[in-house]
Design a protein around this motif. Structure first.
Motif, PDB file in Angstrom:
ATOM      1  N   ALA A  93       0.891  -1.096  -0.086  1.00 40.23           N
ATOM      2  CA  ALA A  93       0.054   0.014  -0.034  1.00 40.23           C
ATOM      3  C   ALA A  93       0.959   1.332  -0.049  1.00 40.23           C
ATOM      4  CB  ALA A  93      -0.983   0.062   1.152  1.00 40.23           C
ATOM      5  N   GLY A  94       2.041   1.179   0.623  1.00 41.99           N
ATOM      6  CA  GLY A  94       2.913   2.546   0.429  1.00 41.99           C
ATOM      7  C   GLY A  94       3.400   2.576  -0.531  1.00 41.99           C
ATOM      8  N   ARG A  95       3.841   1.553  -1.106  1.00 46.76           N
ATOM      9  CA  ARG A  95       4.533   1.499  -2.493  1.00 46.76           C
ATOM     10  C   ARG A  95       3.400   2.259  -3.620  1.00 46.76           C
ATOM     11  NH1 ARG A  95       6.366  -4.070  -2.829  1.00 46.76           N
ATOM     12  NH2 ARG A  95       7.897  -3.709  -1.354  1.00 46.76           N
ATOM     13  N   ILE A 106       3.883   5.751  -5.570  1.00 43.89           N
ATOM     14  CA  ILE A 106       3.801   5.840  -7.013  1.00 43.89           C
ATOM     15  C   ILE A 106       2.853   6.692  -7.629  1.00 43.89           C
ATOM     16  CG2 ILE A 106       3.068   4.432  -9.308  1.00 43.89           C
ATOM     17  CD1 ILE A 106       4.580   1.900  -7.830  1.00 43.89           C
ATOM     18  N   LEU A 107       1.559   6.497  -7.075  1.00 44.05           N
ATOM     19  CA  LEU A 107       0.580   7.591  -7.384  1.00 44.05           C
ATOM     20  C   LEU A 107       0.884   9.149  -6.946  1.00 44.05           C
ATOM     21  CD1 LEU A 107      -2.698   5.774  -5.995  1.00 44.05           C
ATOM     22  CD2 LEU A 107      -1.984   6.059  -8.624  1.00 44.05           C
ATOM     23  N   ASP A 117       2.688  14.290  -9.199  1.00 41.23           N
ATOM     24  CA  ASP A 117       3.539  15.489  -9.223  1.00 41.23           C
ATOM     25  C   ASP A 117       4.054  15.588 -10.769  1.00 41.23           C
ATOM     26  OD1 ASP A 117       3.278  15.809  -6.547  1.00 41.23           O
ATOM     27  OD2 ASP A 117       4.997  14.670  -6.009  1.00 41.23           O
ATOM     28  N   ALA A 118       4.242  14.482 -11.370  1.00 37.37           N
ATOM     29  CA  ALA A 118       4.983  14.406 -12.972  1.00 37.37           C
ATOM     30  C   ALA A 118       3.463  15.337 -13.790  1.00 37.37           C
ATOM     31  CB  ALA A 118       5.066  13.222 -13.278  1.00 37.37           C
TER      32      ALA A 118
END
Length: 75
Positions: free
Chosen positions: A30-32, A36-37, A42-43
């Motif tokens: 869940a942290g990973r 990623i999200l 941000d991108a």
């Protein structure tokens, strides 16, 4: 015998005991996923501001379709 709150607490304890082996893996996953999200968000947000503010407009013309020749032309 058992009320609804006692049954809910009992089920939570049973699930916690049975899922204790998988819990660290699930929280890591869940942290990973959250990282990623956040990176993808941000991108997208860091893209060129003028590109978002002034989209490129492509001029075109309207083309009307011609009737198709289906071999039943009248003479």
């Amino acid at each position: 015998m058992f009320g609804l709150s006692e049954l809910a607490i009992f089920l939570i304890v049973v699930i916690a005991v049975l899922a204790a082996k998988k819990l660290p893996e699930l929280t890591r996953s869940a942290g990973r996923s959250a990282r990623i999200l956040k990176a993808e968000k941000d991108a997208v947000d860091d893209g060129p501001a003028e590109e978002r503010a002034n989209p490129e407009v492509i001029q075109g013309e309207i083309v009307t379709p011609r009737p198709q020749d289906d071999g039943t032309a009248r003479s």
